[in-house]
Design a protein around this motif. Structure first.
Motif, PDB file in Angstrom:
ATOM      1  N   GLY A 139      -3.486  23.985  43.028  1.00  0.00           N
ATOM      2  CA  GLY A 139      -2.084  23.877  42.657  1.00  0.00           C
ATOM      3  C   GLY A 139      -1.892  23.178  41.330  1.00  0.00           C
ATOM      4  N   ALA A 140      -0.639  23.039  40.960  1.00  0.00           N
ATOM      5  CA  ALA A 140      -0.287  22.417  39.686  1.00  0.00           C
ATOM      6  C   ALA A 140      -0.483  20.909  39.744  1.00  0.00           C
ATOM      7  CB  ALA A 140       1.163  22.743  39.339  1.00  0.00           C
ATOM      8  N   MET A 141      -0.672  20.335  38.576  1.00  0.00           N
ATOM      9  CA  MET A 141      -0.786  18.876  38.487  1.00  0.00           C
ATOM     10  C   MET A 141      -0.219  18.410  37.158  1.00  0.00           C
ATOM     11  SD  MET A 141      -4.694  17.843  37.608  1.00  0.00           S
ATOM     12  CE  MET A 141      -5.484  18.345  36.098  1.00  0.00           C
ATOM     13  N   LEU A 142       0.008  17.117  37.074  1.00  0.00           N
ATOM     14  CA  LEU A 142       0.437  16.456  35.851  1.00  0.00           C
ATOM     15  C   LEU A 142      -0.555  15.347  35.544  1.00  0.00           C
ATOM     16  CD1 LEU A 142       4.183  15.915  36.867  1.00  0.00           C
ATOM     17  CD2 LEU A 142       3.293  17.756  35.459  1.00  0.00           C
ATOM     18  N   LEU A 143      -0.680  14.987  34.300  1.00  0.00           N
ATOM     19  CA  LEU A 143      -1.452  13.810  33.912  1.00  0.00           C
ATOM     20  C   LEU A 143      -0.465  12.754  33.445  1.00  0.00           C
ATOM     21  CD1 LEU A 143      -4.414  15.459  31.981  1.00  0.00           C
ATOM     22  CD2 LEU A 143      -4.500  14.357  34.222  1.00  0.00           C
ATOM     23  N   VAL A 144      -0.600  11.538  33.951  1.00  0.00           N
ATOM     24  CA  VAL A 144       0.318  10.450  33.623  1.00  0.00           C
ATOM     25  C   VAL A 144      -0.463   9.347  32.915  1.00  0.00           C
ATOM     26  CG1 VAL A 144       1.971   8.777  34.522  1.00  0.00           C
ATOM     27  CG2 VAL A 144       1.723  11.004  35.641  1.00  0.00           C
ATOM     28  N   LEU A 145      -0.106   9.092  31.672  1.00  0.00           N
ATOM     29  CA  LEU A 145      -0.700   8.028  30.862  1.00  0.00           C
ATOM     30  C   LEU A 145       0.366   6.955  30.678  1.00  0.00           C
ATOM     31  CD1 LEU A 145      -2.924   6.874  28.958  1.00  0.00           C
ATOM     32  CD2 LEU A 145      -1.860   8.217  27.132  1.00  0.00           C
ATOM     33  N   THR A 146       0.124   5.772  31.226  1.00  0.00           N
ATOM     34  CA  THR A 146       1.101   4.686  31.142  1.00  0.00           C
ATOM     35  C   THR A 146       0.530   3.569  30.278  1.00  0.00           C
ATOM     36  OG1 THR A 146       1.890   5.229  33.361  1.00  0.00           O
ATOM     37  CG2 THR A 146       2.538   3.097  32.467  1.00  0.00           C
ATOM     38  N   LEU A 147       1.270   3.216  29.242  1.00  0.00           N
ATOM     39  CA  LEU A 147       0.896   2.143  28.333  1.00  0.00           C
ATOM     40  C   LEU A 147       1.741   0.918  28.673  1.00  0.00           C
ATOM     41  CD1 LEU A 147       1.002   4.197  25.017  1.00  0.00           C
ATOM     42  CD2 LEU A 147      -0.989   3.767  26.448  1.00  0.00           C
ATOM     43  N   TYR A 148       1.078  -0.188  29.018  1.00  0.00           N
ATOM     44  CA  TYR A 148       1.783  -1.417  29.372  1.00  0.00           C
ATOM     45  C   TYR A 148       1.740  -2.395  28.203  1.00  0.00           C
ATOM     46  CZ  TYR A 148       1.361   0.390  34.106  1.00  0.00           C
ATOM     47  OH  TYR A 148       1.435   1.181  35.224  1.00  0.00           O
ATOM     48  N   ASP A 149       2.855  -3.063  27.993  1.00  0.00           N
ATOM     49  CA  ASP A 149       2.972  -4.072  26.942  1.00  0.00           C
ATOM     50  C   ASP A 149       2.490  -3.505  25.608  1.00  0.00           C
ATOM     51  OD1 ASP A 149       3.604  -6.442  25.750  1.00  0.00           O
ATOM     52  OD2 ASP A 149       1.843  -7.525  26.469  1.00  0.00           O
TER      53      ASP A 149
END
Length: 194
Positions: A160-170
């Protein structure tokens, strides 16, 4: 009389159905109002602030996610690879480039509700900045897919479909006006299982 009632009912069905479907469409899109697109990545810089648009607020409430304030960080979501194809769980990808400066960052694969995809093993479902191997000039190369790869590997199993999540903190880019000038890593499809 019957024709007037039928016509009124038809107009109401079209108006309510069209309105509801347009709202549903707007809430399901990852590139909506106030979105900033950089390469294949999309971010909503105002989502955790009082300046967030109503659709972003509704999407956040519907998905039940906690948002980051502008001083806390920013999340980028990749829905497509570099050729424009949607990301699929059965495919292998290579994420390559420089990740913008941040005190800490995470990368994980998610479904359309932004929930992390389970790895079905003891392997962690996310990578973070303290554990990745870096190349020259602080570049990173991360393999994403179902098959083990040398170096940095983010396991993704399923279909199935997916997303990639890149989270930058501070990070300083979350509060700056030049967010569109940031370079993000390129997501390239390597191969797909049949």
């Amino acid at each position: 009389m019957f024709r007037t009632v039928l016509f009124t009912a038809l107009v109401l069905v079209i108006a309510i159905g069209g309105g509801a479907s347009s709202v549903w469409y707007a809430l399901d899109r990852q590139d909506g109002i106030d979105a900033v697109s950089i390469g294949g990545w999309t971010a909503f810089p105002d989502i955790g602030t009082p300046d967030a648009d109503p659709y972003s607020q509704a999407r956040t409430a519907r998905q039940g996610i906690l948002t980051l304030g502008r001083a806390e960080g920013i999340s980028f979501i990749a829905q497509h690879d570099s050729s424009g194809d949607g990301l699929r769980q059965g495919c292998s990808y290579r994420i390559e480039g420089i990740i913008p400066p941040a005190r800490f960052w995470t990368l994980y694969a998610a479904d359309e509700t932004l929930s992390a995809l389970p790895t079905q093993t003891r392997r962690p479902f996310a990578l973070h900045s303290y554990e990745v191997l870096r190349g020259p000039e602080n570049t990173v190369t991360i393999a994403v897919g179902p098959h083990p790869a040398p170096g940095n590997w983010l396991m993704v199993r399923g279909a199935g479909a997916m997303l990639l999540v890149l989270t930058l903190y501070d990070t300083s880019i979350a509060s700056s006006t030049g967010i569109a000038d940031v370079d993000l890593p390129l997501v390239t499809k390597v191969a797909c299982d049949a």
